[in-house]
Design an enzyme around this catalytic site. Structure first.
Site, PDB file in Angstrom:
ATOM      1  N   HIS A 252       1.868 -13.938  38.907  1.00 18.38           N
ATOM      2  CA  HIS A 252       2.176 -13.046  37.558  1.00 18.38           C
ATOM      3  C   HIS A 252       2.667 -14.332  36.534  1.00 18.38           C
ATOM      4  O   HIS A 252       3.259 -15.359  36.890  1.00 18.38           O
ATOM      5  CB  HIS A 252       3.177 -12.380  37.504  1.00 18.38           C
ATOM      6  CG  HIS A 252       2.559 -10.973  38.379  1.00 18.38           C
ATOM      7  ND1 HIS A 252       1.645 -10.316  37.916  1.00 18.38           N
ATOM      8  CD2 HIS A 252       2.989 -10.581  39.721  1.00 18.38           C
ATOM      9  CE1 HIS A 252       1.371  -9.218  38.882  1.00 18.38           C
ATOM     10  NE2 HIS A 252       2.443  -9.640  40.111  1.00 18.38           N
TER      11      HIS A 252
ATOM     12  N   CYS B 164      -2.809 -10.391  41.516  1.00 14.60           N
ATOM     13  CA  CYS B 164      -1.782  -9.874  42.625  1.00 14.60           C
ATOM     14  C   CYS B 164      -2.750  -8.758  43.254  1.00 14.60           C
ATOM     15  O   CYS B 164      -3.748  -8.932  44.000  1.00 14.60           O
ATOM     16  CB  CYS B 164      -0.621  -9.320  41.920  1.00 14.60           C
ATOM     17  SG  CYS B 164       0.775  -8.644  42.984  1.00 14.60           S
TER      18      CYS B 164
END
Length: 485
Positions: free
Chosen positions: A427, A328
């Site tokens: 994630h 991310c």
């Protein structure tokens, strides 16, 4: 239909409220339709529901333990700290606004209306709601503006169980003091105590338990032993418990502890296989076998802090020597440039990244991508080649758009020409056993060590394990009576 509910409050943060709620959800789900609920959660560890809504990871775990699908109604208000006393307010799973504490409390009546709607929808679909407070229940300066402890108690009139943590000391004072400070209309609904994280001979504790009951008129439902949870952590308070974990392992993975770190639970699946060391940006990086740059609530500011500390140079020095993963915000930092139109840092500017991946990221608008995804591994390089074409699952929570010429998981992410620097928006990457085993096997073999693929405990087994501990140490008959089931 009677609106049944049970509220679990705590004497402080990190006393075990979330795990107690998870266990109760699991136990009650054997006979009832159960939903978890937390009115307001402040956490940088979040989860994406099937319909793309963002909630605290604890409520997603509790819903799974209850055998129900996580929804935004289970955590209607999520606060994600951004720094400088400002948090992003996520309302019913959608980004709402960035607010200071004062601005947020000015809108508290609006939040009350949101909570009422969420609870009504949950009650329509479930027999009982198991609710969780936040931090310490007796925050006397916040009573008139609180929505998650006293506010939830007053809104639902639910019976309350108060949890205290004996590991840190002072559990009797904290339980008694909390009861003394609660408003009378809330105090009268406290029906039981649970003491958590006990080590040693419980007989030594019994005189104190009796005195607490005599002084408050409230029964102690049980004492839970200290044991290792095998479910993800909720917030960064628990990071301090991880820093020296798995010290006996020969393989060390360094996770850069960014000032605004988010979703550090991404790395928990590695903890049983390697030593996972969380490294502050002002500490020495040492000589790790792999480096992880996690997600962050503010990519630009954490990149600037990384550079000011000199940690950027330390990471760059390991290029080509050890695997470097960015997830991310960490992925965005690995690129050549980050252009911010003012979304991240308040002013329009372009920032130089770490330059380890041939990518560029642009923050063009205040818009977040939140989605669950399934991708196929593009098996480029020595780490991923053995699992080329295999499927992985994950979820995205990010602002910004990244251009990549060499993707790594379907159309996501990037990988360098040697296959050692890997960036992704996914994630939950290491929740995938194939990815986890591919990386750890590579690290073991590089050191000439034999690696046996891990057989990780299933989610259901982890929930059952937790539920069994609670059932064996809590007066469940009394708890059911309190809950009205």
């Amino acid at each position: 239909m009677e609106k049944k509910s049970l509220l679990i409050l705590g004497t402080a943060s990190h006393v075990g409220k979330s795990s107690v709620v998870t266990a109760i959800c699991r136990i009650l789900s054997r006979s009832y339709r159960v939903a978890p609920f937390k009115a307001q959660n402040m956490s940088l560890n979040s989860w994406i529901t099937k319909d793309g809504k963002e909630i605290g990871i604890a409520q997603a775990i509790q819903a799974k333990a209850a055998g129900t699908e996580p929804t935004a109604d289970m955590n209607p208000v999520l606060l994600k700290p951004k720094g400088d006393c400002v948090s992003q307010v996520v309302l019913l799973g959608e980004p709402y606004a960035d607010k200071s504490a004062g601005q947020y409390y000015d809108s508290i009546e609006e939040m009350h209306a949101v909570l009422k709607g969420a609870l009504e929808r949950l009650w329509k679909e479930h027999d009982i709601i198991v609710m969780e407070g936040a931090g310490g229940a007796a925050e006397i300066n916040l009573y008139e503006r609180d929505i998650v402890n006293v506010g939830t108690a007053r809104l639902t009139k639910a019976p309350i169980i108060l949890v205290g943590d004996i590991e840190r000391g002072g559990v009797f004072a904290s339980l008694y003091g909390t009861i003394a400070l609660l408003p009378e209309d809330v105090r009268k609904n406290v029906k039981g105590f649970i003491i958590n994280k006990f080590r040693g001979d419980i007989e030594i504790l019994r005189p104190g338990l009796k005195q607490l009951e005599d002084k408050t008129g409230i029964p102690v439902l049980g004492v839970l032993p200290h044991f290792k949870l095998r479910i993800p952590s909720e917030d960064s308070v628990s990071l301090g418990d991880k820093e020296d974990s798995k010290a006996e392992k020969e393989i060390e993975v360094a996770v850069i502890r960014l000032p605004r770190i988010s979703n550090f639970t991404d790395f928990e699946p590695l903890e049983g296989l390697v030593k996972v060391r969380y490294v502050d940006i002002n500490e020495e990086l040492g000589n790790p076998d792999a480096i992880m740059i996690p997600g962050t609530k503010n990519t630009v500011n954490d990149l600037l802090d990384l550079r000011a500390s000199g940690m950027d140079k330390k990471i760059q020095a390991f290029k080509g020597k050890v695997p470097i993963f960015g997830i991310c915000g960490g992925y965005q930092m690995l690129g050549r440039t980050i252009f911010d139109s003012g979304v991240e840092n308040g002013v329009e500017a372009e920032f130089e990244g770490l330059g380890l991946l041939d990518i560029g990221t642009r923050f063009g608008e205040y818009k977040k991508r939140t989605v669950q995804v399934t991708k196929k591994v593009n098996g480029y390089g020595p780490i991923l080649r053995p699992i080329d074409g295999e499927e992985i699952k994950g979820y995205e929570i990010h602002m910004g758009v990244t251009d990549s010429n060499r993707t790594v998981f379907g159309d996501d992410g990037a990988i360098d020409e040697d296959g050692f620097v890997i960036g992704t928006y996914l994630h939950g990457l290491f929740d995938n056993r194939n990815i986890r085993n591919a990386l750890v096997r590579y690290l073991y073999e590089k050191k000439g060590l034999e690696y046996e693929p891990d057989e990780a405990i299933s989610e259901n087994d982890a929930y059952e394990e937790l539920a069994n501990v609670v059932e064996q140490n809590i007066d469940m008959e009394k708890l059911f009576e309190i809950a009205g089931v």
